[in-house]
Structures are given as structure tokens and as C-alpha cells.
Design a protein around this motif. Structure first.
Motif, PDB file in Angstrom:
ATOM      1  N   VAL A   1       2.120  -6.423  -5.708  1.00 32.27           N
ATOM      2  CA  VAL A   1       2.609  -7.665  -5.108  1.00 32.27           C
ATOM      3  C   VAL A   1       3.236  -7.327  -3.767  1.00 32.27           C
ATOM      4  CG1 VAL A   1       4.352  -9.476  -5.308  1.00 32.27           C
ATOM      5  CG2 VAL A   1       2.957  -8.859  -7.288  1.00 32.27           C
ATOM      6  N   SER A   2       2.931  -8.104  -2.733  1.00 38.81           N
ATOM      7  CA  SER A   2       3.523  -7.864  -1.422  1.00 38.81           C
ATOM      8  C   SER A   2       4.365  -9.033  -0.931  1.00 38.81           C
ATOM      9  CB  SER A   2       2.437  -7.559  -0.389  1.00 38.81           C
ATOM     10  OG  SER A   2       1.630  -8.697  -0.150  1.00 38.81           O
ATOM     11  N   GLU A   3       4.109 -10.229  -1.458  1.00 43.51           N
ATOM     12  CA  GLU A   3       4.814 -11.440  -1.009  1.00 43.51           C
ATOM     13  C   GLU A   3       5.097 -12.287  -2.249  1.00 43.51           C
ATOM     14  OE1 GLU A   3       4.498 -14.532   2.727  1.00 43.51           O
ATOM     15  OE2 GLU A   3       2.686 -13.507   2.041  1.00 43.51           O
ATOM     16  N   ILE A   4       6.346 -12.246  -2.716  1.00 46.39           N
ATOM     17  CA  ILE A   4       6.690 -12.825  -4.016  1.00 46.39           C
ATOM     18  C   ILE A   4       6.841 -14.332  -3.962  1.00 46.39           C
ATOM     19  CG2 ILE A   4       8.495 -12.888  -5.792  1.00 46.39           C
ATOM     20  CD1 ILE A   4       8.880  -9.911  -5.378  1.00 46.39           C
TER      21      ILE A   4
ATOM     22  N   VAL B   1       6.349  -7.406   2.548  1.00 47.30           N
ATOM     23  CA  VAL B   1       6.034  -7.978   3.863  1.00 47.30           C
ATOM     24  C   VAL B   1       7.289  -8.250   4.684  1.00 47.30           C
ATOM     25  CG1 VAL B   1       3.830  -8.983   3.131  1.00 47.30           C
ATOM     26  CG2 VAL B   1       5.941 -10.327   2.916  1.00 47.30           C
ATOM     27  N   THR B   2       8.421  -8.459   4.024  1.00 46.92           N
ATOM     28  CA  THR B   2       9.672  -8.729   4.722  1.00 46.92           C
ATOM     29  C   THR B   2      10.062  -7.574   5.633  1.00 46.92           C
ATOM     30  OG1 THR B   2      10.431 -10.142   2.902  1.00 46.92           O
ATOM     31  CG2 THR B   2      12.126  -9.273   4.384  1.00 46.92           C
TER      32      THR B   2
ATOM     33  N   GLU C   1      -4.140  -8.619   1.180  1.00 44.77           N
ATOM     34  CA  GLU C   1      -4.522  -9.098   2.517  1.00 44.77           C
ATOM     35  C   GLU C   1      -3.285  -9.441   3.337  1.00 44.77           C
ATOM     36  OE1 GLU C   1      -8.832 -11.193   2.224  1.00 44.77           O
ATOM     37  OE2 GLU C   1      -7.208 -12.256   1.190  1.00 44.77           O
ATOM     38  N   SER C   2      -2.292 -10.053   2.700  1.00 47.16           N
ATOM     39  CA  SER C   2      -1.060 -10.415   3.398  1.00 47.16           C
ATOM     40  C   SER C   2      -0.339  -9.172   3.910  1.00 47.16           C
ATOM     41  CB  SER C   2      -0.148 -11.203   2.456  1.00 47.16           C
ATOM     42  OG  SER C   2       1.086 -11.511   3.055  1.00 47.16           O
ATOM     43  N   LEU C   3      -0.263  -8.130   3.079  1.00 46.49           N
ATOM     44  CA  LEU C   3       0.404  -6.902   3.511  1.00 46.49           C
ATOM     45  C   LEU C   3      -0.390  -6.196   4.603  1.00 46.49           C
ATOM     46  CD1 LEU C   3       2.764  -5.004   3.240  1.00 46.49           C
ATOM     47  CD2 LEU C   3       1.608  -3.889   1.320  1.00 46.49           C
ATOM     48  N   GLU C   4      -1.721  -6.241   4.501  1.00 45.07           N
ATOM     49  CA  GLU C   4      -2.537  -5.631   5.548  1.00 45.07           C
ATOM     50  C   GLU C   4      -2.241  -6.288   6.898  1.00 45.07           C
ATOM     51  OE1 GLU C   4      -7.250  -4.809   6.548  1.00 45.07           O
ATOM     52  OE2 GLU C   4      -6.628  -6.712   5.663  1.00 45.07           O
ATOM     53  N   ARG C   5      -2.171  -7.615   6.929  1.00 43.59           N
ATOM     54  CA  ARG C   5      -1.892  -8.315   8.184  1.00 43.59           C
ATOM     55  C   ARG C   5      -0.516  -7.941   8.725  1.00 43.59           C
ATOM     56  NH1 ARG C   5      -4.372 -12.584   5.287  1.00 43.59           N
ATOM     57  NH2 ARG C   5      -2.321 -13.427   4.730  1.00 43.59           N
ATOM     58  N   ALA C   6       0.477  -7.898   7.838  1.00 43.55           N
ATOM     59  CA  ALA C   6       1.840  -7.590   8.281  1.00 43.55           C
ATOM     60  C   ALA C   6       1.932  -6.172   8.827  1.00 43.55           C
ATOM     61  CB  ALA C   6       2.816  -7.783   7.121  1.00 43.55           C
ATOM     62  N   LEU C   7       1.278  -5.224   8.171  1.00 44.83           N
ATOM     63  CA  LEU C   7       1.315  -3.837   8.634  1.00 44.83           C
ATOM     64  C   LEU C   7       0.566  -3.680   9.954  1.00 44.83           C
ATOM     65  CD1 LEU C   7       0.706  -2.061   5.208  1.00 44.83           C
ATOM     66  CD2 LEU C   7       2.835  -2.051   6.520  1.00 44.83           C
ATOM     67  N   SER C   8      -0.539  -4.378  10.089  1.00 49.55           N
ATOM     68  CA  SER C   8      -1.303  -4.312  11.342  1.00 49.55           C
ATOM     69  C   SER C   8      -0.494  -4.864  12.504  1.00 49.55           C
ATOM     70  CB  SER C   8      -2.619  -5.080  11.195  1.00 49.55           C
ATOM     71  OG  SER C   8      -3.455  -4.477  10.222  1.00 49.55           O
ATOM     72  N   ARG C   9       0.201  -5.980  12.280  1.00 52.00           N
ATOM     73  CA  ARG C   9       1.043  -6.555  13.339  1.00 52.00           C
ATOM     74  C   ARG C   9       2.151  -5.595  13.756  1.00 52.00           C
ATOM     75  NH1 ARG C   9       0.510 -11.444  10.240  1.00 52.00           N
ATOM     76  NH2 ARG C   9       2.526 -11.004   9.255  1.00 52.00           N
ATOM     77  N   ALA C  10       2.611  -4.773  12.796  1.00 53.95           N
ATOM     78  CA  ALA C  10       3.681  -3.812  13.078  1.00 53.95           C
ATOM     79  C   ALA C  10       3.169  -2.531  13.714  1.00 53.95           C
ATOM     80  CB  ALA C  10       4.431  -3.488  11.783  1.00 53.95           C
ATOM     81  N   GLY C  11       1.859  -2.451  13.935  1.00 53.00           N
ATOM     82  CA  GLY C  11       1.293  -1.261  14.559  1.00 53.00           C
ATOM     83  C   GLY C  11       1.014  -0.129  13.605  1.00 53.00           C
ATOM     84  N   GLY C  12       0.994  -0.421  12.310  1.00 52.86           N
ATOM     85  CA  GLY C  12       0.757   0.621  11.323  1.00 52.86           C
ATOM     86  C   GLY C  12      -0.722   0.900  11.122  1.00 52.86           C
ATOM     87  N   ALA C  13      -1.025   2.090  10.635  1.00 53.09           N
ATOM     88  CA  ALA C  13      -2.390   2.452  10.252  1.00 53.09           C
ATOM     89  C   ALA C  13      -2.590   2.029   8.799  1.00 53.09           C
ATOM     90  CB  ALA C  13      -2.608   3.956  10.410  1.00 53.09           C
TER      91      ALA C  13
END
Length: 312
Positions: free
Chosen positions: A190-193, A236-237, A264-276
Motif C-alpha cells: 500500500v502506498s496511499e492509504i 507517497v506523503t 502506480e501512485s508511488l511510481e508517479r510520486a517517486l518520479s516527481r521527486a527525481g528518484g530512480a
């Protein structure tokens, strides 16, 4: 005539917050195994235990902290999900030259969030404190979890003591060590509760008592600020607070317990943060990869990801 006061008696109480590793068992394969190490002791709760499996190697090796699933209210460090044989998981990690650290943590009906994250972070700090005795490189530690453990692995990768303070770091066990990890594998966590607050729990199996709602149990019984507590427990927070470590997200496309869009939600959040970040969809797979023949390949990909990021 002078008198000498008797030396104080060591009663062993109160117990120390953690215990140092004892001598390992060494198998014929050269693997050193430390079983049932107490990495945190909190009055009123069972001790938190971990096992360490270290491959035969010259010098210190990288380590993977394995975090079990079970809806935050069940599960055991010794057992992966039934779709992943113990021999497959352990053999793949050790065969790649990585140590495997399997941790227990307080379940949600023992203590609500963030107790589970506190325990995972205490386990990482414990491994760093005793890395020399364990044969582990303290600078090369990664986290890998499935389901509830995937959620906690993601939080371990994103929540930093310098950014989020003691409220999420915890005061359990070893204190003066870093709890960060260098890479994360999150299987269907779970990434967004908040979007899941109204979700009904799975119906009980025939003859079994009703299963508690995992989300409600994790967040606690208080009605006040339920959505705020949900956000505080959501990876995601924290995705944009600092540059995240590399992430591999693996999720069954047909997951009926944790929807695929959570990853998918966590992937978007990590990508926005510049993560690989890499999201690997397992086609046709339900929760714990039920219905898929790809489990050995998924295990191999996950281990290869961790080996790459922990040995470069």
C-alpha cells in the motif's frame, strides 16, 4: 573497623533495550546463521526478533532486510508468502552474495502505526551497530518487503530521521545509528492509504472468525483526524522530502487486495521527486502473485536489483 558495602546484585532488570548477537550456527555450506536476536525490547510487548543469514565470503557483505506481510496484524519473519518457497527466497539472496536479515515487528493490534515503522528502523540500526560481529557492510543495506512489509520497506526508504524527527524514527532499541537504506524492493505494498479507508475487508474463510479490517487496525481506533493519520502512514506523503533511494515496485495486475494503482501512485510520486523507480507489472497475478508462474523470475529480478544497487 571499616565496613565495605556489598557489591550491587545484577538482577537483569530492567532488561536492556536490545541484546548483542550471540555466536552463529555455521552450516556445511559455510552460511552463518544468527537466530532469534532481540533487536528491541519494549516493556509490555514481546521482544522484537530478527534472524541473520550471512553467506560464506571474505570480508563484510551487503545485507537485505526482509519484511514480512500479513496486513500489519499477522505474519512471521520466518515465512514468506505461500507462493514463495523459503528455499527460493533464501537461496536467491545468499547465492547473490548478500546477507538476509528477516525481521518481526509489532502487529497493529499490539500497537498501531507508527510502531511497525519504529521497529523496522530499530532493526536497521541494530544491524548497523553490530555489523562487525555479523559480517555485514553497514554502508550497504537495502529493504525488501511484501504486502504490509512492502509498505514498511517503502517507508524505511523514504522516512529520514533528519527530515521527519523522532515521531517516525522511534526510540526503540539502538539509538545512535542511521536507519536509512540504499535500495528498496516493494512487492504489492500500500502506498496511499486514504483512498482505501472505505474498503471492506476480505470475507472470512469458512469456519474462521471475521478478519479485522487491516487499515482500521493499523491506524488505531480513534475517530479524530482519521484522514490525517492515513496520510501520515502513506509512503507517497514522504516521496518528495528528499531524493529517494532506487525503488523496484512489483505488483500483480489483478490484485484484489491491494489495487495495482497503489504502486502506480508511488511510481508517479517517486518520479516527481527525481528518484530512480521501476514498476514491474505481473500480468494475470492476484495478491501474493497468485495465478502467476513468474514467481521465480520475479524473485530473481528483485535480487538482481538489490545486488546491483548494494554492490556498485
Amino acid at each position: 573497623m571499616t565496613s565495605t558495602a556489598p557489591a550491587p546484585i545484577d538482577t537483569g532488570w530492567p532488561p536492556p533495550p536490545f541484546l548483542a548477537p550471540t555466536a552463529p550456527l555455521v552450516g556445511t555450506d559455510g552460511v552463518r546463521r544468527f537466530h532469534g536476536l532481540s533487536y528491541a525490547r519494549t516493556p509490555g510487548y514481546r521482544p522484537c526478533l530478527l534472524d541473520v543469514h550471512v553467506p560464506a565470503a571474505r570480508g563484510a557483505v551487503p545485507a537485505v532486510v526482509w519484511i514480512h506481510g500479513g496486513g500489519w496484524l499477522d505474519g512471521d519473519r520466518r515465512y514468506p508468502p505461500p507462493t514463495v518457497p523459503v528455499e527460493l527466497l533464501h537461496g536467491a539472496v545468499l547465492g547473490a552474495g548478500l546477507a538476509l536479515v528477516c525481521v518481526d515487528y509489532r502487529h497493529s493490534l499490539e500497537a498501531p502505526f507508527p510502531a511497525q515503522l519504529h521497529d523496522v528502523k530499530a532493526a536497521v540500526r541494530y544491524v548497523r551497530r553490530h555489523a562487525g560481529l555479523l559480517g555485514i557492510d553497514p554502508e550497504r543495506i537495502g529493504a525488501w518487503g511484501e504486502s504490509a512489509g512492502g509498505h514498511l520497506a517503502a517507508l524505511a526508504g523514504l522516512v529520514r530521521a533528519d527530515s521527519h524527527g523522532a515521531a517516525l524514527e522511534g526510540r526503540e532499541g539502538v539509538q545512535d545509528e542511521d536507519s536509512s537504506v540504499r535500495a528498496v524492493v516493494d512487492w504489492y505494498g500500500v502506498s496511499e492509504i486514504e483512498p482505501l479507508l472505505g474498503q471492506s475487508p476480505l470475507p472470512p474463510l469458512p469456519g474462521e472468525p471475521p478478519y479485522p479490517n487491516p487499515i482500521t487496525a493499523l491506524l488505531g481506533d480513534a475517530e479524530a483526524d482519521l484522514r490525517g493519520r492515513a496520510r501520515a502512514a502513506s509512503p507517497v506523503t514522504y516521496a518528495g522530502a528528499t531524493t529517494p533511494p532506487p525503488f523496484l515496485l512489483v505488483h500483480g495486475r489483478e490484485d484484489r487486495v491491494v489495487p495495482f494503482d497503489q504502486s502506480e501512485s508511488l511510481e508517479r510520486a517517486l518520479s516527481r521527486a527525481g528518484g530512480a523507480v521501476t514498476l514491474r507489472a505481473v500480468e494475470g497475478a492476484d495478491h501474493i502473485f497468485l495465478g502467476s508462474a513468474e514467481v521465480p523470475a520475479v524473485v530473481a529480478e528483485s535480487v538482481d536489483f538489490l545486488r546491483h544497487h548494494l554492490t556498485v
